[in-house]
Scaffold this motif. Sequence first.
Motif, PDB file in Angstrom:
ATOM      1  N   TYR A   1      -3.215   8.217  14.509  1.00 12.55           N
ATOM      2  CA  TYR A   1      -2.429   7.617  13.427  1.00 12.55           C
ATOM      3  C   TYR A   1      -2.125   6.148  13.730  1.00 12.55           C
ATOM      4  CZ  TYR A   1       1.777   6.087  11.052  1.00 12.55           C
ATOM      5  OH  TYR A   1       2.680   5.321  10.366  1.00 12.55           O
TER       6      TYR A   1
ATOM      7  N   ALA B   1       0.093   5.158   1.403  1.00 18.19           N
ATOM      8  CA  ALA B   1      -0.930   5.756   2.274  1.00 18.19           C
ATOM      9  C   ALA B   1      -0.633   7.234   2.566  1.00 18.19           C
ATOM     10  CB  ALA B   1      -1.005   4.953   3.578  1.00 18.19           C
ATOM     11  N   PRO B   2      -0.747   8.082   1.558  1.00 20.00           N
ATOM     12  CA  PRO B   2      -0.412   9.492   1.778  1.00 20.00           C
ATOM     13  C   PRO B   2      -1.505  10.254   2.540  1.00 20.00           C
ATOM     14  CG  PRO B   2      -1.257   9.190  -0.436  1.00 20.00           C
ATOM     15  CD  PRO B   2      -1.202   7.820   0.185  1.00 20.00           C
ATOM     16  N   SER B   3      -1.097  11.327   3.179  1.00 19.29           N
ATOM     17  CA  SER B   3      -2.042  12.249   3.807  1.00 19.29           C
ATOM     18  C   SER B   3      -2.272  13.388   2.819  1.00 19.29           C
ATOM     19  CB  SER B   3      -1.459  12.799   5.110  1.00 19.29           C
ATOM     20  OG  SER B   3      -1.079  11.729   5.934  1.00 19.29           O
TER      21      SER B   3
ATOM     22  N   ARG C   1       7.169   1.764   3.529  1.00 16.29           N
ATOM     23  CA  ARG C   1       7.094   3.182   3.896  1.00 16.29           C
ATOM     24  C   ARG C   1       8.482   3.659   4.279  1.00 16.29           C
ATOM     25  NH1 ARG C   1       3.323   2.201   9.189  1.00 16.29           N
ATOM     26  NH2 ARG C   1       4.794   1.020  10.422  1.00 16.29           N
TER      27      ARG C   1
ATOM     28  N   VAL D   1      -3.813   3.261  11.285  1.00 16.59           N
ATOM     29  CA  VAL D   1      -2.929   2.572  10.338  1.00 16.59           C
ATOM     30  C   VAL D   1      -2.900   1.065  10.626  1.00 16.59           C
ATOM     31  CG1 VAL D   1      -0.466   2.243   9.874  1.00 16.59           C
ATOM     32  CG2 VAL D   1      -1.458   4.496   9.717  1.00 16.59           C
TER      33      VAL D   1
ATOM     34  N   ARG E   1       0.831  -1.212   0.000  1.00 22.44           N
ATOM     35  CA  ARG E   1       0.000   0.000   0.000  1.00 22.44           C
ATOM     36  C   ARG E   1       0.862   1.258   0.000  1.00 22.44           C
ATOM     37  NH1 ARG E   1       1.725   2.629   4.610  1.00 22.44           N
ATOM     38  NH2 ARG E   1       1.116   1.650   6.545  1.00 22.44           N
TER      39      ARG E   1
HETATM   40  N1  GLU Z   1       0.076   8.932   6.095  1.00 26.37           N
HETATM   41  C1  GLU Z   1       1.458   8.841   6.435  1.00 26.37           C
HETATM   42  C2  GLU Z   1       2.226   9.927   5.696  1.00 26.37           C
HETATM   43  O1  GLU Z   1       1.734  10.483   4.746  1.00 26.37           O
HETATM   44  C3  GLU Z   1       2.056   7.495   6.082  1.00 26.37           C
HETATM   45  C4  GLU Z   1       1.638   6.457   7.029  1.00 26.37           C
HETATM   46  C5  GLU Z   1       2.211   5.080   6.785  1.00 26.37           C
HETATM   47  O2  GLU Z   1       2.708   4.795   5.677  1.00 26.37           O
HETATM   48  O3  GLU Z   1       2.129   4.280   7.699  1.00 26.37           O
HETATM   49  O4  GLU Z   1       3.333  10.205   6.095  1.00 26.37           O
END
Ligand code: GLU
Length: 290
Positions: free
Chosen positions: A203, A11-13, A221, A207, A9
């Motif tokens: 978070y 998973a951007p914010s 990540r 997650v 995956r």
């Molecule tokens: N949403 C987080 C971010 O943009 C990443 C979280 C993750 O990959 O666990 O830095």
Amino acid sequence: MAQSRPVTRFAPSPSGELHLGHAFSALSAWQAAGGDRRRFILRIEDLDPGRARPEFEKAIYEDLAWLGLSWETPVRRQSEHMDEYRTHLDVLEGLGLLYPCFCTRSEIKAEIKAAASAPHISEGPDGPHYPGTCRHLDPATRQARQDAGDAFALRLDMEKALKLATQRCGPLSWTDAIKGEVEARPELFGDVVLARKDVPTSYHLAVTVDDHVQGIALVVRGEDLFEATHVHRLLQALLRFDTPQYHHHRLIVDETGQRLAKRDQATALKTLRNKGATAQEILTRLGFAP
Ligand code: GLU
């Protein structure tokens, strides 16, 4: 026979433009998934109501498609799954591992300052540990404050949680593609917040739940999130989730060796694209194409 690839995956914010560092992360996950859209999950981590914006989410789709990535829809947005996070908080609450914390940031700061010379305040990757003020509240005060409507976060009682998890599972660890077998040491974080005052999750909880619900077999990540995995591994043990494999990759840095930030427009994918860069050039620059 085709080699079976893990579900990965990105998973951007949606709180800013994606830059080269995000591209590296997304491409690493995409590559590990064998470039297969059914195995590459895109998740939008929009827990922060003050920072998440629809235009950034739209830009994420545009940037990733430009790089040649594709994914199944609908995309999971964390903000739409609060009930699910609540269910898992209830499990932890049922185990007696959570407590309400009414402290404000400045109260915590003041408490830490006052106790600076005391040996019981330890320091972790996120700074000094929460000093435990509300862990020691007597039940009547706790109830009175909740009844009065005082805002509270939910914290994990780390000592209790770790004790229960190791009783159940033995010593906790995870497998990292770069570091190998890593011993999980969630105690490094102290009593982490699992539900914020403003958002009924955090978070760490969101997650861990999402990776489980979405069947992620390999979490790819940046190494800036390496330490967070100590907490995620603990939550997996407490919630009886399987533990995925992890690959915490190197971070992309600028010419001065600084890691890229969302506010740094120079390396934003959109800026590079508007200046005439091709997706192929980005792939080559990041080492994904000759
Ligand atoms: N949403 C987080 C971010 O943009 C990443 C979280 C993750 O990959 O666990 O830095």
